[in-house]
Write a protein that holds these residues in place. Structure first.
Motif, mmCIF file in Angstrom:
data_model
loop_
_atom_site.group_PDB
_atom_site.id
_atom_site.type_symbol
_atom_site.label_atom_id
_atom_site.label_comp_id
_atom_site.label_asym_id
_atom_site.label_seq_id
_atom_site.Cartn_x
_atom_site.Cartn_y
_atom_site.Cartn_z
ATOM 1 N N TRP A 183 15.762 -7.358 -40.500
ATOM 2 C CA TRP A 183 16.722 -6.473 -39.843
ATOM 3 C C TRP A 183 16.250 -5.018 -39.940
ATOM 4 N N LEU A 184 15.863 -4.611 -41.155
ATOM 5 C CA LEU A 184 15.408 -3.240 -41.372
ATOM 6 C C LEU A 184 14.150 -2.948 -40.552
ATOM 7 N N GLN A 207 14.933 -2.270 -36.902
ATOM 8 C CA GLN A 207 15.458 -0.918 -36.665
ATOM 9 C C GLN A 207 14.331 0.073 -36.680
ATOM 10 N N ARG A 208 13.415 -0.120 -37.632
ATOM 11 C CA ARG A 208 12.318 0.814 -37.795
ATOM 12 C C ARG A 208 11.421 0.823 -36.565
ATOM 13 N N PHE A 215 12.207 -0.104 -33.532
ATOM 14 C CA PHE A 215 13.001 0.430 -32.429
ATOM 15 C C PHE A 215 12.991 1.964 -32.487
ATOM 16 N N TRP A 216 13.229 2.484 -33.670
ATOM 17 C CA TRP A 216 13.253 3.929 -33.915
ATOM 18 C C TRP A 216 11.899 4.558 -33.612
ATOM 19 N N ARG A 236 11.165 4.793 -30.023
ATOM 20 C CA ARG A 236 11.899 5.901 -29.419
ATOM 21 C C ARG A 236 11.161 7.224 -29.671
ATOM 22 N N ALA A 252 15.020 -7.913 -44.715
ATOM 23 C CA ALA A 252 13.819 -7.119 -44.421
ATOM 24 C C ALA A 252 13.559 -7.108 -42.912
#
Lengths: 110, 110
Positions: free
Chosen positions: B82-83, B86-87, B89-90, B93, B80
């Motif tokens: 890790w996901l 990414q979320r 970070f995304w 952006r 969880a």
């Protein structure tokens, strides 16, 4: 037939594929750019990318002779939601257990 | 050598294994109990359970002749996390992109 969630989890079960997704979270990239940091062949990286495309985590668009890859984060949301559901289910169970344990001494109390 | 995260994601890439984990989030269970809802052999369920044990998602304890299985949610937390990374970070952006887009019209403005 594997579901989208099956394919997503399988795609995430490899450190190279996770690193590719991490890179793409920062923005679009060419295949050669993506391959550069990895100590494996361009062909191996291409195979990982195709697997990510099949899992619908990566989209490819052509700009002239270039292939540009970008992240599609939607399947990651579904994976995160599955994990979150287990976690809240598990925490609810721990809370119920704790309430149970707190109640017991009272029954013996005054 | 696959990492714990690799094994966790691979373990989660199958609907039977995810259903077993969901059942165990509700509490300890015997192998036969776990196998009951699935239209596959006890042997196939046992193989799935062994894979979950290798991924350290399931623990086994013996109580006389019984084998009792329980969930170890710690590897799910790592998946969880890790996901979630990414979320965020995304999303960071996308926020940066939005700020960029908002700034542009100002330059042409009064």
């Amino acid at each position: 037939m594997p579901s989208v969630l099956d394919r997503t989890m399988l795609a995430l079960a490899d450190p190279t594929r996770r690193a590719i997704l991490q890179r793409l979270a920062a923005g679009e990239a060419r295949v050669t750019e993506l391959a550069r940091p990895f100590p494996i062949s361009l062909n191996s990286v291409s195979k990982h990318i195709r697997m990510l495309e099949r899992a619908q985590l990566v989209r490819r668009r052509r700009a002239g002779r270039e292939h540009l890859l970008s992240l599609d984060p939607a399947p990651l949301d579904a994976a995160a939601a599955w994990l979150e559901a287990q976690r809240s289910f598990w925490n609810a169970r721990l809370d119920a257990l704790e309430r149970e344990l707190r109640r017991e001494p009272e029954e013996d109390g005054p």
